[in-house]
Design an enzyme around this catalytic site. Structure first.
Site, short mmCIF file in Angstrom:
data_model
loop_
_atom_site.label_atom_id
_atom_site.label_comp_id
_atom_site.label_asym_id
_atom_site.label_seq_id
_atom_site.Cartn_x
_atom_site.Cartn_y
_atom_site.Cartn_z
CE LYS A 70 37.70 46.02 32.82
NZ LYS A 70 39.13 46.28 32.82
CG ASP A 107 42.30 48.52 30.94
OD1 ASP A 107 42.10 49.58 31.57
OD2 ASP A 107 41.63 47.49 31.13
P1 NAP Z 1 42.56 38.39 36.01
O1 NAP Z 1 42.03 38.47 34.63
O2 NAP Z 1 41.76 37.73 37.07
O3 NAP Z 1 44.01 37.65 35.94
C1 NAP Z 1 44.71 37.35 37.12
C2 NAP Z 1 46.11 36.83 36.76
O4 NAP Z 1 46.81 36.60 37.99
C3 NAP Z 1 46.10 35.48 36.02
O5 NAP Z 1 47.18 35.42 35.14
C4 NAP Z 1 46.29 34.48 37.17
O6 NAP Z 1 46.88 33.25 36.78
C5 NAP Z 1 47.26 35.24 38.05
N1 NAP Z 1 47.21 34.74 39.42
C6 NAP Z 1 46.25 34.97 40.33
N2 NAP Z 1 46.53 34.32 41.49
C7 NAP Z 1 47.69 33.65 41.27
C8 NAP Z 1 48.50 32.80 42.07
N3 NAP Z 1 48.16 32.50 43.34
N4 NAP Z 1 49.63 32.29 41.53
C9 NAP Z 1 49.99 32.59 40.26
N5 NAP Z 1 49.26 33.40 39.44
C10 NAP Z 1 48.13 33.91 39.94
O7 NAP Z 1 42.91 39.84 36.59
P2 NAP Z 1 43.31 41.15 35.76
O8 NAP Z 1 42.09 41.93 35.45
O9 NAP Z 1 44.21 40.76 34.67
O10 NAP Z 1 44.08 41.98 36.91
C11 NAP Z 1 45.33 41.54 37.40
C12 NAP Z 1 45.92 42.60 38.33
O11 NAP Z 1 46.17 43.78 37.59
C13 NAP Z 1 45.00 43.01 39.49
O12 NAP Z 1 45.78 43.22 40.63
C14 NAP Z 1 44.38 44.32 39.02
O13 NAP Z 1 44.04 45.17 40.09
C15 NAP Z 1 45.54 44.90 38.22
N6 NAP Z 1 45.08 45.82 37.16
C16 NAP Z 1 45.56 47.08 37.21
C17 NAP Z 1 45.18 47.97 36.24
C18 NAP Z 1 45.71 49.38 36.31
O14 NAP Z 1 45.10 50.26 35.71
N7 NAP Z 1 46.83 49.60 36.98
C19 NAP Z 1 44.32 47.59 35.20
C20 NAP Z 1 43.86 46.27 35.18
C21 NAP Z 1 44.25 45.39 36.19
P3 NAP Z 1 45.94 32.02 36.31
O15 NAP Z 1 45.57 32.31 34.88
O16 NAP Z 1 46.83 30.84 36.46
O17 NAP Z 1 44.76 32.00 37.22
#
Ligand code: NAP
Length: 283
Positions: A70, A107
């Site tokens: 992205k 998004d």
């Molecule tokens: P990302 O950029 O990798 O961010 C992941 C987030 O989760 C960070 O804040 C991370 O914290 C936190 N995290 C991960 N493991 C953790 C743990 N063990 N303990 C505490 N915090 C933890 O991912 P993203 O793209 O934002 O996506 C996040 C989620 O949203 C995913 O499940 C994705 O499938 C979903 N999503 C859904 C949509 C939709 O259309 N519904 C769109 C986008 C994303 P740290 O910063 O501390 O690592």
């Protein structure tokens, strides 16, 4: 006369799991659009910059971008919409009439479209929101909540520096918070949004005590696999209104489809059921 095929695709790495072909394929069929198709194109990170910089040669009219491309795709665009510029990331690209590569981030529109459809009036108060997480999904959600004039958005993240970075970029209505403050923050929340990957199939659970949260608060989750996460189950059991994350995925695709194929599609029950069935089949 032979018509030219208009092709779009989900691009990223990997792309095999993506539901976008199902969604766009449904709309193409529903609207009888026969001169267009939507495919998958795997673009490994090492090739990504070259691929997006030379997108004119791809044979596609536009594309969706998924992780991890992205940001590199955004840097390759000639023009970006406000959301993409603010987030430094695109999920939708297209070539304009002059062959310039344009990029958007939809998004945040997906997040809003989902709540507008399934929880009408959810933003009437536009008071205090608590957002868990500080990744790409959190940026989109924060952008959306500020657009809807929420007065305060707390960003709670394991890595506080990432929350602070977002708060610094988005201004004084956003406040970075550490996880140990969550109980106090929930007391004043009108909206709770999980944007961490916690609670997703195959990831650790989201362990949270919702007892301080007012029952009037709306709870929603960006995670959509499983559809009803433990957070949503727990919130619904104590009487909070809940909305799952699938609609965010479906609604973010609407402006992309309209840009490439010239028709604004709807997120209807049949589409939702199709994707729910597909999610069920892969779990
Ligand atoms: P990302 O950029 O990798 O961010 C992941 C987030 O989760 C960070 O804040 C991370 O914290 C936190 N995290 C991960 N493991 C953790 C743990 N063990 N303990 C505490 N915090 C933890 O991912 P993203 O793209 O934002 O996506 C996040 C989620 O949203 C995913 O499940 C994705 O499938 C979903 N999503 C859904 C949509 C939709 O259309 N519904 C769109 C986008 C994303 P740290 O910063 O501390 O690592």
């Amino acid at each position: 006369m032979r018509q030219t095929l208009r092709r779009a695709a989900i691009t990223g790495h990997p792309v095999t799991h993506s539901r976008s072909p199902l969604v766009h394929g449904y709309w193409l069929k529903k609207h009888g659009i026969k001169d267009a198709e939507y495919d998958r194109v795997d673009v490994p990170p090492m090739n990504a910059e070259t691929y997006y910089r030379n997108f004119r040669e791809s044979g596609l009219v536009g594309a969706n971008i998924t992780v991890p491309n992205k940001e590199v795709a955004a840097r390759s665009c000639d023009r970006l919409d406000d959301a993409a510029r603010t987030m430094g990331a695109v999920n939708t690209i297209w070539l304009d009439g002059s062959g310039r590569l344009c990029g958007a981030n939809t998004d945040w529109l997906g997040f809003l479209g989902n709540l507008d459809q399934l929880a009408p009036g959810w933003d009437e108060k536009a008071g205090t929101a608590v957002v868990l997480g500080a990744g790409g999904a959190a940026r989109a959600v924060v952008f959306a909540l500020l657009a809807r004039k929420f007065t305060r958005v707390h960003i709670v993240n394991r890595t506080l520096e990432k929350a602070t970075k977002i708060a610094d970029e988005f201004g004084s209505r956003t406040i970075a918070q550490s996880w140990d403050k969550l109980g106090t923050l929930l007391e004043e929340a009108d909206l709770l949004v999980n944007t961490t990957s916690l609670g997703m199939t195959g990831k650790p659970p989201l362990e949270i005590d919702l007892s301080p949260l007012p029952v009037s608060a709306l709870v929603t989750d960006a995670v959509y696999a499983p559809l009803e996460t433990d957070l949503l189950k727990q919130a619904a059991a104590r009487g909070n209104r809940t909305v799952d994350g699938l609609g965010m995925l479906l609604h973010q695709a609407v402006p992309a489809f309209e840009t490439w194929f010239g028709l604004r599609p709807e997120v209807d029950d049949e589409l939702r059921a199709l994707v729910v069935a597909d999610l069920g089949a892969s779990q």
